[in-house]
Scaffold this motif. Structure first.
Motif, PDB file in Angstrom:
ATOM      1  N   GLU A  43      15.571 -35.902  82.193  1.00 12.15           N
ATOM      2  CA  GLU A  43      16.537 -36.312  81.350  1.00 12.15           C
ATOM      3  C   GLU A  43      16.474 -37.795  81.261  1.00 12.15           C
ATOM      4  N   ARG A  44      17.021 -38.138  79.901  1.00 12.08           N
ATOM      5  CA  ARG A  44      17.275 -39.727  80.012  1.00 12.08           C
ATOM      6  C   ARG A  44      18.416 -40.219  80.712  1.00 12.08           C
ATOM      7  N   LEU A  45      17.955 -41.231  81.379  1.00 13.09           N
ATOM      8  CA  LEU A  45      18.902 -42.068  82.040  1.00 13.09           C
ATOM      9  C   LEU A  45      19.397 -43.295  81.621  1.00 13.09           C
ATOM     10  N   LEU A  46      20.785 -43.477  81.981  1.00 17.04           N
ATOM     11  CA  LEU A  46      21.238 -44.985  81.420  1.00 17.04           C
ATOM     12  C   LEU A  46      20.844 -46.071  82.309  1.00 17.04           C
ATOM     13  N   VAL A  47      20.046 -46.864  82.096  1.00 15.76           N
ATOM     14  CA  VAL A  47      19.551 -48.010  82.828  1.00 15.76           C
ATOM     15  C   VAL A  47      20.649 -49.286  82.900  1.00 15.76           C
ATOM     16  N   ALA A  48      21.013 -49.589  81.697  1.00 20.22           N
ATOM     17  CA  ALA A  48      22.039 -50.569  81.696  1.00 20.22           C
ATOM     18  C   ALA A  48      22.758 -50.588  80.358  1.00 20.22           C
ATOM     19  N   ARG A  49      23.865 -51.273  80.432  1.00 20.22           N
ATOM     20  CA  ARG A  49      24.851 -51.243  79.432  1.00 20.22           C
ATOM     21  C   ARG A  49      25.261 -52.712  79.271  1.00 20.22           C
ATOM     22  N   ILE A  50      25.465 -53.206  78.117  1.00 17.33           N
ATOM     23  CA  ILE A  50      26.052 -54.537  77.739  1.00 17.33           C
ATOM     24  C   ILE A  50      27.066 -54.155  76.712  1.00 17.33           C
ATOM     25  N   GLY A  51      28.310 -54.620  77.254  1.00 16.87           N
ATOM     26  CA  GLY A  51      29.450 -54.339  76.376  1.00 16.87           C
ATOM     27  C   GLY A  51      29.852 -55.340  75.406  1.00 16.87           C
ATOM     28  N   ARG A  52      30.709 -55.090  74.567  1.00 20.62           N
ATOM     29  CA  ARG A  52      30.967 -55.841  73.426  1.00 20.62           C
ATOM     30  C   ARG A  52      31.499 -57.166  73.563  1.00 20.62           C
ATOM     31  N   TYR A  53      31.842 -57.326  75.054  1.00 19.32           N
ATOM     32  CA  TYR A  53      32.108 -59.011  75.313  1.00 19.32           C
ATOM     33  C   TYR A  53      31.044 -59.654  76.345  1.00 19.32           C
ATOM     34  N   GLY A  54      30.148 -59.001  76.482  1.00 24.63           N
ATOM     35  CA  GLY A  54      28.858 -59.461  77.056  1.00 24.63           C
ATOM     36  C   GLY A  54      28.772 -59.046  78.744  1.00 24.63           C
ATOM     37  N   ARG A  55      29.874 -58.044  79.261  1.00 22.89           N
ATOM     38  CA  ARG A  55      29.824 -57.616  80.424  1.00 22.89           C
ATOM     39  C   ARG A  55      28.730 -56.462  80.482  1.00 22.89           C
ATOM     40  N   ALA A  56      28.026 -56.611  81.485  1.00 21.91           N
ATOM     41  CA  ALA A  56      26.762 -55.731  81.810  1.00 21.91           C
ATOM     42  C   ALA A  56      26.948 -54.910  83.131  1.00 21.91           C
ATOM     43  N   THR A  57      26.354 -53.719  83.084  1.00 25.42           N
ATOM     44  CA  THR A  57      26.283 -52.629  84.156  1.00 25.42           C
ATOM     45  C   THR A  57      25.157 -52.153  84.410  1.00 25.42           C
ATOM     46  N   TYR A  58      24.765 -51.826  85.674  1.00 25.90           N
ATOM     47  CA  TYR A  58      23.323 -51.333  85.691  1.00 25.90           C
ATOM     48  C   TYR A  58      23.293 -50.188  86.753  1.00 25.90           C
ATOM     49  N   MET A  59      22.173 -49.528  86.554  1.00 23.84           N
ATOM     50  CA  MET A  59      21.920 -48.313  87.510  1.00 23.84           C
ATOM     51  C   MET A  59      21.639 -48.840  88.745  1.00 23.84           C
ATOM     52  N   ASP A  60      21.675 -48.516  89.990  1.00 26.91           N
ATOM     53  CA  ASP A  60      21.461 -48.948  91.345  1.00 26.91           C
ATOM     54  C   ASP A  60      19.954 -49.712  91.421  1.00 26.91           C
ATOM     55  N   SER A  61      19.135 -48.802  90.948  1.00 25.24           N
ATOM     56  CA  SER A  61      17.616 -48.973  91.342  1.00 25.24           C
ATOM     57  C   SER A  61      17.262 -50.320  90.337  1.00 25.24           C
ATOM     58  N   VAL A  62      17.944 -50.745  89.404  1.00 26.48           N
ATOM     59  CA  VAL A  62      17.456 -51.769  88.550  1.00 26.48           C
ATOM     60  C   VAL A  62      18.365 -53.160  88.894  1.00 26.48           C
ATOM     61  N   LYS A  63      19.297 -52.974  89.565  1.00 23.65           N
ATOM     62  CA  LYS A  63      20.335 -54.209  89.882  1.00 23.65           C
ATOM     63  C   LYS A  63      19.516 -55.151  90.688  1.00 23.65           C
ATOM     64  N   GLY A  64      19.796 -56.188  90.206  1.00 24.57           N
ATOM     65  CA  GLY A  64      19.065 -57.623  90.761  1.00 24.57           C
ATOM     66  C   GLY A  64      17.627 -57.999  90.064  1.00 24.57           C
ATOM     67  N   ARG A  65      17.218 -56.786  89.416  1.00 21.20           N
ATOM     68  CA  ARG A  65      15.904 -57.019  88.628  1.00 21.20           C
ATOM     69  C   ARG A  65      15.958 -57.070  87.127  1.00 21.20           C
ATOM     70  N   PHE A  66      16.995 -56.544  86.513  1.00 18.65           N
ATOM     71  CA  PHE A  66      16.967 -56.114  85.029  1.00 18.65           C
ATOM     72  C   PHE A  66      18.235 -57.084  84.917  1.00 18.65           C
ATOM     73  N   ASN A  67      18.244 -57.449  83.594  1.00 17.61           N
ATOM     74  CA  ASN A  67      19.320 -58.238  83.144  1.00 17.61           C
ATOM     75  C   ASN A  67      19.604 -58.007  81.606  1.00 17.61           C
ATOM     76  N   ALA A  68      20.817 -57.355  81.288  1.00 16.26           N
ATOM     77  CA  ALA A  68      20.869 -56.917  80.014  1.00 16.26           C
ATOM     78  C   ALA A  68      21.732 -58.238  79.224  1.00 16.26           C
ATOM     79  N   SER A  69      21.389 -58.547  78.073  1.00 13.47           N
ATOM     80  CA  SER A  69      22.246 -59.383  77.336  1.00 13.47           C
ATOM     81  C   SER A  69      22.236 -59.295  75.704  1.00 13.47           C
TER      82      SER A  69
END
Length: 121
Positions: A43-69
Motif C-alpha cells: 500500500e501507499r505509505l505516508l512519508v511526510a506531510r507539510i502543513g499549510r504553515y510549514g510544519r512538517a511531520t515524517y514517518m519514523d524511518s525517514v526522520k533526520g534524513r528527509f526534509n519537507a518544505s
C-alpha cells in the motif's frame, strides 16, 4: 486541479534527491501536501506531510534524513531526501486533500502522477 511530481531518479545509497510537487488549479497556500511512496504489491505509505504553515511531520524511518518544505510563491512543495537507502526505493507521490484548509486525507483527494526513486546499494 493538477499536481505534478518530479525529481525522481537513480541514485547510489547515501546519495540525495529532491522531489518537487508543482500544483495548479488550487490556492496552494491553503493546502497541506503529503508525500507518499509505494512499492509493488504494497500500500501507499505516508512519508511526510507539510502543513499549510510549514510544519512538517515524517514517518519514523525517514526522520533526520528527509526534509519537507514548500514555496507558496511557486505553488510547489519539495521533499529533500538525504542519505538514501535501498529501502527508500519506491514510486513517490504527492497528495493534497480535496477540501481546502483540511489536514485530513480522504478518498477524493488530488494526487500527482508519481515519480520513481531507485536507490542502488
Amino acid at each position: 486541479v493538477q499536481l505534478q511530481a518530479s525529481g525522481g531518479g537513480l541514485v547510489q545509497a547515501g546519495g540525495s534527491l529532491t522531489l518537487s510537487c508543482a500544483a495548479s488549479g488550487i490556492t496552494f497556500e491553503f493546502r497541506s501536501i503529503g508525500w507518499f511512496r509505494q512499492v509493488p504489491g504494497k500500500e501507499r505509505l505516508l512519508v511526510a506531510r507539510i502543513g499549510r504553515y510549514g510544519r512538517a511531520t515524517y514517518m519514523d524511518s525517514v526522520k533526520g534524513r528527509f526534509n519537507a518544505s514548500r514555496d507558496d510563491s511557486k505553488n510547489t512543495a519539495y521533499l529533500q531526501m538525504n542519505d538514501l537507502k535501498p529501502e527508500d526505493t519506491a514510486v513517490y507521490y504527492c497528495r493534497t486533500p480535496f477540501i481546502p484548509r483540511s489536514d485530513i486525507f480522504g478518498p477524493n483527494d488530488y494526487w500527482g502522477q508519481g515519480t520513481q526513486v531507485t536507490v542502488s546499494s
